[in-house]
Design a protein around this motif. Structure first.
Motif, short mmCIF file in Angstrom:
data_model
loop_
_atom_site.label_atom_id
_atom_site.label_comp_id
_atom_site.label_asym_id
_atom_site.label_seq_id
_atom_site.Cartn_x
_atom_site.Cartn_y
_atom_site.Cartn_z
N GLN A 172 -12.98 -7.10 -1.71
CA GLN A 172 -11.58 -6.86 -2.03
C GLN A 172 -10.67 -7.45 -0.97
O GLN A 172 -9.58 -7.96 -1.26
CB GLN A 172 -11.32 -5.35 -2.17
N MET A 173 -11.11 -7.42 0.28
CA MET A 173 -10.33 -8.01 1.36
C MET A 173 -10.19 -9.52 1.13
O MET A 173 -9.11 -10.10 1.32
CB MET A 173 -11.00 -7.74 2.70
N LEU A 174 -11.28 -10.17 0.72
CA LEU A 174 -11.22 -11.59 0.40
C LEU A 174 -10.28 -11.85 -0.78
O LEU A 174 -9.52 -12.82 -0.79
CB LEU A 174 -12.62 -12.12 0.07
N ALA A 175 -10.34 -10.95 -1.77
CA ALA A 175 -9.51 -11.12 -2.96
C ALA A 175 -8.03 -11.12 -2.62
O ALA A 175 -7.26 -11.94 -3.13
CB ALA A 175 -9.81 -10.01 -3.96
N ARG A 176 -7.61 -10.23 -1.74
CA ARG A 176 -6.19 -10.13 -1.44
C ARG A 176 -5.73 -11.15 -0.40
O ARG A 176 -4.52 -11.32 -0.19
CB ARG A 176 -5.82 -8.71 -1.01
N LYS B 271 -1.10 -10.79 -5.23
CA LYS B 271 -0.16 -9.70 -4.95
C LYS B 271 -0.64 -8.38 -5.56
O LYS B 271 -0.48 -7.31 -4.95
CB LYS B 271 1.23 -10.04 -5.50
N SER B 272 -1.24 -8.44 -6.74
CA SER B 272 -1.71 -7.21 -7.38
C SER B 272 -2.79 -6.54 -6.53
O SER B 272 -2.81 -5.30 -6.38
CB SER B 272 -2.24 -7.49 -8.79
N PHE B 273 -3.67 -7.35 -5.94
CA PHE B 273 -4.71 -6.78 -5.07
C PHE B 273 -4.10 -6.26 -3.77
O PHE B 273 -4.50 -5.19 -3.27
CB PHE B 273 -5.78 -7.83 -4.77
N SER B 274 -3.15 -7.00 -3.21
CA SER B 274 -2.50 -6.56 -1.98
C SER B 274 -1.74 -5.24 -2.20
O SER B 274 -1.76 -4.34 -1.35
CB SER B 274 -1.53 -7.63 -1.48
N ASP B 275 -1.08 -5.14 -3.35
CA ASP B 275 -0.33 -3.91 -3.66
C ASP B 275 -1.27 -2.72 -3.81
O ASP B 275 -0.94 -1.61 -3.35
CB ASP B 275 0.48 -4.11 -4.95
N MET B 276 -2.40 -2.92 -4.46
CA MET B 276 -3.37 -1.82 -4.61
C MET B 276 -3.82 -1.31 -3.25
O MET B 276 -3.93 -0.11 -3.02
CB MET B 276 -4.58 -2.28 -5.44
N ALA C 263 -2.16 -1.70 -0.31
CA ALA C 263 -1.02 -1.12 0.41
C ALA C 263 -0.64 0.25 -0.12
O ALA C 263 -0.20 1.13 0.65
CB ALA C 263 0.18 -2.07 0.32
N GLN C 264 -0.83 0.45 -1.41
CA GLN C 264 -0.43 1.72 -2.04
C GLN C 264 -1.57 2.73 -2.11
O GLN C 264 -1.43 3.79 -2.72
CB GLN C 264 0.11 1.44 -3.44
N GLY C 265 -2.68 2.41 -1.46
CA GLY C 265 -3.80 3.36 -1.42
C GLY C 265 -4.48 3.58 -2.76
O GLY C 265 -5.02 4.66 -3.02
N GLN C 266 -4.47 2.56 -3.61
CA GLN C 266 -5.05 2.70 -4.95
C GLN C 266 -6.51 2.26 -5.03
O GLN C 266 -7.12 2.37 -6.08
CB GLN C 266 -4.20 1.90 -5.95
N LEU C 267 -7.04 1.75 -3.94
CA LEU C 267 -8.44 1.34 -3.95
C LEU C 267 -9.33 2.58 -3.90
O LEU C 267 -8.99 3.60 -3.32
CB LEU C 267 -8.74 0.43 -2.77
N LEU C 268 -10.50 2.46 -4.51
CA LEU C 268 -11.46 3.56 -4.54
C LEU C 268 -12.50 3.37 -3.44
O LEU C 268 -12.82 2.25 -3.06
CB LEU C 268 -12.16 3.60 -5.90
N THR C 269 -13.03 4.46 -2.95
CA THR C 269 -14.17 4.35 -2.04
C THR C 269 -15.43 4.13 -2.86
O THR C 269 -15.50 4.52 -4.04
CB THR C 269 -14.34 5.62 -1.19
#
Length: 267
Positions: A212-216, A226-231, A233-239
């Motif tokens: 995901q880091m590579l994706a953003r 931007k959609s990946f960066s926003d996810m 930044a907004q804490g929308q990623l899952l563990t």
């Protein structure tokens, strides 16, 4: 379809590709908590040090103390020798008490997301990507199923770690979307051909991983990036732990339609 929810996954031979980090590593930890004594794990990845660290961790766990056998295979699955080494290790780890073979096809790479589809003119580059992400999954799955054929008392479960990208096109992600779509259909065909095998295409959602880091940071298309960066930044990623818990729920309930694509948000 199971009449009642299971409380464990039986005495299992569990093969996990891409097990050294991220989602694959979490799957190994969670499955280890759900198998019976005498089970065996075959962990596969290209990173030997991380793989051996996981082997040691599982060996020190409650499952390890109860007799869990953990084998590591450091291999490049895009090479047929790597696939063969996994199968040989599985055959050596298998015992008569094992009643469930679980194959988790997790290994995958993002591919070059810095370019658009029209730039991929090098066939060798595309073939190399598909070899690791598609061909190896089919060949490994086929060889495991041949090594452990259908017999009374033996369950067989094949899991493909899928993605929304198997269903939806993402600009500048032509390799990844193509690989995920091909794998998804491959396992849907398997489910149609082999009704005794439980096949699951599980989409774990947007995970907070190195990929995901590579994706953003690397994605060429600005809207997708931007959609990946926003996810993030907004804490929308899952563990990985959150997503893997849903996968374990699916496996224990065992009520999904074989070959189905199931997203974490559907569980």
């Amino acid at each position: 379809m199971a009449a009642t929810e299971r409380t464990d996954l039986g005495c299992a031979l569990c093969i996990i590709t891409g097990a050294s980090r991220g989602f694959g590593r979490t799957v190994a930890r969670d499955v280890a908590r759900l198998v019976e004594p005498g089970s065996a794990f075959v962990l596969v990845a290209r990173s030997g040090d991380e793989l051996r660290a996981l082997q040691a961790e599982l060996g020190q766990s409650e499952a390890g103390k109860a007799g869990l056998v953990v084998e590591c295979v450091v291999a490049d699955l895009s090479d047929m020798e790597g696939v063969e080494s996994v199968v040989t290790t599985c055959e050596e780890a298998f015992s008569n008490q094992i009643d469930h073979v679980i194959l988790v096809n997790n290994a995958a790479s993002l591919g070059d997301v810095t370019r658009y589809a029209k730039s991929f003119t090098n066939m060798a580059e595309v073939d190399s990507y598909l070899s690791l992400n598609v061909s190896s999954s089919l060949c490994l799955t086929a060889k495991i199923l041949q090594a452990f054929p259908q017999r009374s008392g033996l369950r067989r479960t094949v899991i493909n770690v899928s993605s929304l990208c198997a269903l939806k096109p993402f600009r500048s992600w032509v390799l990844y979307c193509t690989g995920k779509a091909a794998r998804e259909m491959m396992f849907r065909v398997l489910a149609e051909e082999e009704p005794d095998i439980r096949v699951l295409n599980y989409s774990p959602g947007p995970l907070d991983t190195d990929m995901q880091m590579l994706a953003r940071s690397k994605t060429a298309d600005p809207t997708i990036r931007k959609s990946f960066s926003d996810m993030f930044a907004q804490g929308q990623l899952l563990t990985c732990e959150e997503s893997c818990a849903k996968l374990m729920k699916l496996l224990l309930e065992d009520k999904y339609t074989s070959g189905a694509h199931i997203d974490i948000y559907d569980v």
